[in-house]
Design a protein around this motif. Sequence first.
Motif, PDB file in Angstrom:
ATOM      1  N   ASP A   1       0.813  -1.226   0.000  1.00 46.66           N
ATOM      2  CA  ASP A   1       0.000   0.000   0.000  1.00 46.66           C
ATOM      3  C   ASP A   1       0.840   1.266   0.000  1.00 46.66           C
ATOM      4  N   PHE A   2       1.812   1.339   0.915  1.00 43.90           N
ATOM      5  CA  PHE A   2       2.710   2.486   0.952  1.00 43.90           C
ATOM      6  C   PHE A   2       4.128   2.004   1.245  1.00 43.90           C
ATOM      7  N   VAL A   3       5.086   2.774   0.757  1.00 40.37           N
ATOM      8  CA  VAL A   3       6.498   2.513   1.036  1.00 40.37           C
ATOM      9  C   VAL A   3       7.089   3.800   1.584  1.00 40.37           C
ATOM     10  N   ILE A   4       7.696   3.713   2.765  1.00 38.11           N
ATOM     11  CA  ILE A   4       8.241   4.893   3.434  1.00 38.11           C
ATOM     12  C   ILE A   4       9.765   4.803   3.452  1.00 38.11           C
ATOM     13  N   GLN A   5      10.411   5.923   3.192  1.00 37.16           N
ATOM     14  CA  GLN A   5      11.863   6.012   3.350  1.00 37.16           C
ATOM     15  C   GLN A   5      12.165   6.843   4.585  1.00 37.16           C
ATOM     16  N   ASN A   6      12.833   6.238   5.565  1.00 35.96           N
ATOM     17  CA  ASN A   6      13.216   6.927   6.798  1.00 35.96           C
ATOM     18  C   ASN A   6      14.731   6.871   6.893  1.00 35.96           C
ATOM     19  N   GLY A   7      15.404   7.959   6.504  1.00 35.29           N
ATOM     20  CA  GLY A   7      16.852   7.899   6.364  1.00 35.29           C
ATOM     21  C   GLY A   7      17.167   7.000   5.175  1.00 35.29           C
ATOM     22  N   ILE A   8      17.961   5.954   5.419  1.00 40.45           N
ATOM     23  CA  ILE A   8      18.242   4.993   4.357  1.00 40.45           C
ATOM     24  C   ILE A   8      17.379   3.743   4.494  1.00 40.45           C
ATOM     25  N   GLU A   9      16.554   3.703   5.537  1.00 43.78           N
ATOM     26  CA  GLU A   9      15.700   2.544   5.770  1.00 43.78           C
ATOM     27  C   GLU A   9      14.436   2.611   4.916  1.00 43.78           C
ATOM     28  N   ILE A  10      14.047   1.482   4.357  1.00 43.64           N
ATOM     29  CA  ILE A  10      12.821   1.381   3.573  1.00 43.64           C
ATOM     30  C   ILE A  10      11.808   0.572   4.377  1.00 43.64           C
ATOM     31  N   ILE A  11      10.622   1.155   4.586  1.00 43.60           N
ATOM     32  CA  ILE A  11       9.609   0.554   5.455  1.00 43.60           C
ATOM     33  C   ILE A  11       8.353   0.245   4.649  1.00 43.60           C
ATOM     34  N   PRO A  12       7.962  -1.029   4.559  1.00 42.12           N
ATOM     35  CA  PRO A  12       6.700  -1.366   3.890  1.00 42.12           C
ATOM     36  C   PRO A  12       5.519  -1.090   4.818  1.00 42.12           C
ATOM     37  N   VAL A  13       4.419  -0.626   4.243  1.00 41.64           N
ATOM     38  CA  VAL A  13       3.238  -0.273   5.035  1.00 41.64           C
ATOM     39  C   VAL A  13       2.004  -0.931   4.436  1.00 41.64           C
ATOM     40  N   GLU A  14       1.233  -1.613   5.276  1.00 43.12           N
ATOM     41  CA  GLU A  14      -0.045  -2.195   4.884  1.00 43.12           C
ATOM     42  C   GLU A  14      -1.156  -1.444   5.608  1.00 43.12           C
ATOM     43  N   VAL A  15      -2.252  -1.164   4.905  1.00 45.92           N
ATOM     44  CA  VAL A  15      -3.373  -0.443   5.500  1.00 45.92           C
ATOM     45  C   VAL A  15      -4.611  -1.326   5.458  1.00 45.92           C
ATOM     46  N   LYS A  16      -5.205  -1.544   6.620  1.00 47.48           N
ATOM     47  CA  LYS A  16      -6.433  -2.321   6.734  1.00 47.48           C
ATOM     48  C   LYS A  16      -7.514  -1.449   7.350  1.00 47.48           C
ATOM     49  N   ALA A  17      -8.695  -1.475   6.752  1.00 47.40           N
ATOM     50  CA  ALA A  17      -9.779  -0.627   7.240  1.00 47.40           C
ATOM     51  C   ALA A  17     -10.397  -1.164   8.515  1.00 47.40           C
ATOM     52  N   GLY A  18     -10.263  -2.468   8.758  1.00 46.39           N
ATOM     53  CA  GLY A  18     -10.847  -3.074   9.953  1.00 46.39           C
ATOM     54  C   GLY A  18      -9.790  -3.767  10.786  1.00 46.39           C
ATOM     55  N   GLU A  19     -10.134  -4.925  11.346  1.00 48.94           N
ATOM     56  CA  GLU A  19      -9.192  -5.668  12.175  1.00 48.94           C
ATOM     57  C   GLU A  19      -8.541  -6.821  11.412  1.00 48.94           C
ATOM     58  N   ASP A  20      -8.979  -7.032  10.192  1.00 48.67           N
ATOM     59  CA  ASP A  20      -8.432  -8.105   9.370  1.00 48.67           C
ATOM     60  C   ASP A  20      -6.931  -7.912   9.194  1.00 48.67           C
ATOM     61  N   LYS A  21      -6.147  -8.979   9.335  1.00 47.05           N
ATOM     62  CA  LYS A  21      -4.699  -8.874   9.194  1.00 47.05           C
ATOM     63  C   LYS A  21      -4.162  -9.687   8.018  1.00 47.05           C
ATOM     64  N   SER A  22      -5.046 -10.199   7.166  1.00 46.32           N
ATOM     65  CA  SER A  22      -4.602 -10.947   5.993  1.00 46.32           C
ATOM     66  C   SER A  22      -4.047  -9.986   4.952  1.00 46.32           C
ATOM     67  N   ALA A  23      -2.829 -10.224   4.532  1.00 41.05           N
ATOM     68  CA  ALA A  23      -2.165  -9.380   3.536  1.00 41.05           C
ATOM     69  C   ALA A  23      -1.031 -10.199   2.941  1.00 41.05           C
ATOM     70  N   PRO A  24      -1.327 -11.098   2.006  1.00 39.97           N
ATOM     71  CA  PRO A  24      -0.330 -12.031   1.471  1.00 39.97           C
ATOM     72  C   PRO A  24       0.922 -11.355   0.913  1.00 39.97           C
ATOM     73  N   SER A  25       0.740 -10.307   0.095  1.00 42.15           N
ATOM     74  CA  SER A  25       1.895  -9.634  -0.517  1.00 42.15           C
ATOM     75  C   SER A  25       2.778  -8.999   0.545  1.00 42.15           C
ATOM     76  N   PHE A  26       2.148  -8.353   1.498  1.00 36.51           N
ATOM     77  CA  PHE A  26       2.878  -7.682   2.583  1.00 36.51           C
ATOM     78  C   PHE A  26       3.652  -8.701   3.414  1.00 36.51           C
ATOM     79  N   LYS A  27       2.980  -9.764   3.810  1.00 35.86           N
ATOM     80  CA  LYS A  27       3.631 -10.795   4.626  1.00 35.86           C
ATOM     81  C   LYS A  27       4.777 -11.473   3.865  1.00 35.86           C
ATOM     82  N   LYS A  28       4.563 -11.714   2.581  1.00 36.52           N
ATOM     83  CA  LYS A  28       5.601 -12.354   1.767  1.00 36.52           C
ATOM     84  C   LYS A  28       6.834 -11.462   1.680  1.00 36.52           C
ATOM     85  N   TYR A  29       6.621 -10.155   1.480  1.00 39.34           N
ATOM     86  CA  TYR A  29       7.749  -9.232   1.402  1.00 39.34           C
ATOM     87  C   TYR A  29       8.518  -9.228   2.719  1.00 39.34           C
ATOM     88  N   VAL A  30       7.809  -9.169   3.839  1.00 41.12           N
ATOM     89  CA  VAL A  30       8.455  -9.149   5.158  1.00 41.12           C
ATOM     90  C   VAL A  30       9.246 -10.437   5.378  1.00 41.12           C
TER      91      VAL A  30
END
Length: 475
Positions: A409-438
């Motif tokens: 959903d979003f990619v943040i650059q903090n200094g030289i660190e790259i942070i993946p961000v997933e956004v869920k509208a509810g409490e659901d935590k399923s996010a295959p692409s996000f989990k696979k990247y992590v």
Amino acid sequence: MICLHTSLEKMCFCSSKTQKKCNFSLVKTEKKCYTILRAYEAVIFLKRNAIKDLINWKASETRKPLVLKGARQVGKTWLMKEFGQNYYDSYVYFNFDEEDELKSIFEANKNPQRIIELLSLIAGEKILPEKTLIIFDEIQECPEALNSLKYFKEKANEYHVIAAGSLLGTLLAQPKSYPVGMVNLLDIYPLKFDEFLEAVDPALFAYYDSIQVGTQIEDIFHSRLLETYNNYLIIGGMPECVDSWIKYKDPAKISQIQRELVEVYENDFSKHNGKVNSGRILMVFRSIVTQLAKPNEKFMYGAVREGGRAKDFEEAIEWLVSAGMLNRVYNVSKMEHPLSAFDKLDQFKLFVFDTGLLKHMAGIDNSAILLKSDYQFKGALTENYVLQQLKGQFEVEPRYYSDKNSEIDFVIQNGIEIIPVEVKAGEDKSAPSFKKYVANNHPAHAIRFSKRNLRTDGGITNLPVYLAGKARGLL
């Protein structure tokens, strides 16, 4: 123990040692319950985070004349006056839209000392270096005044000058239109969630402000903060909407203000006399809800007009982004530092600068948000909110990542660190692409925004959506 429930209809304060759950109706217990509509005696005072930036500007040894950028009605004029009133001996205010005669001063003079003399006469008080804040409002109506800022920097930098104006961003996007390198720039946004919370519920804000890394958020406060977050989705951060909510607690008034604001913005488009076709600006703006309702949310020119191409609408998009009306997020080909080197300039998403206005434009009923209903636009509205809170936190603007097989959903650059961000509208935590990247890349930080409480799941930090504005501090 004080148990606070906030809904769009009432504020219910229940004195209860058992902390019984509040419902939308008044709770009938042995303790005293009553409805309070929060009232302020005269003027609603909205604390703005940007005041800190203005204080730092005043104290800076490298200070230059300051130009505030931002969409119309986000509070630039109020902010300048509030700053002048509280942090200077006095301030003088000049509005180039209301006082046409001011323009002649800048058309005839380039010497800042002479300009100061004439402005002192008009203001009826002596303008003093470092002690008087000089405010130029609607400065886009007088290009000579905007250009004069370079002379203040070069020859009279002891005078503190601050300027703002409607659609000023579109003018500043043209390098020849303002003194490049001779001014400081500051972006002003609608109220973010923390500013909104402090305005509507100072006590709950004090708790929110105390949340740090490792803080355990008790369920009762988690619920209250989520309720305020839901209200924020409806009301948004436009100062007039927040002010009205504090005074009247009337959702109908909020809706009316939002409708009028959208009309004001669309009228601005029609009055635009520049090189960009005003009709195309309007078409792009009105297409945003449709664009965000698509599964991948990627901006498609064909969704603006059948057969539409980049050459037809790219200038209109640039105008809207420069005006502060839309926030653009580019897709990146790689999630690596520096992100901007991997921008796919032909692939991007566009979001509205205020989530409350987007909610109104999409025609979402308040009950859908308050009653936890599922609706088509829920994910897009939440992403719009998260982006609004992330803007300005990090030096590099957020991006997103998308290919044929996955999307982040979003990619943040903090200094030289790259942070993946997933956004869920509810409490659901399923996010295959996000989990696979992590799992494959083991980033130092990975953030999931959702309505779940603050917690860590493996290598993923779950931040409640109401903490999006504190993301950097909680890393």
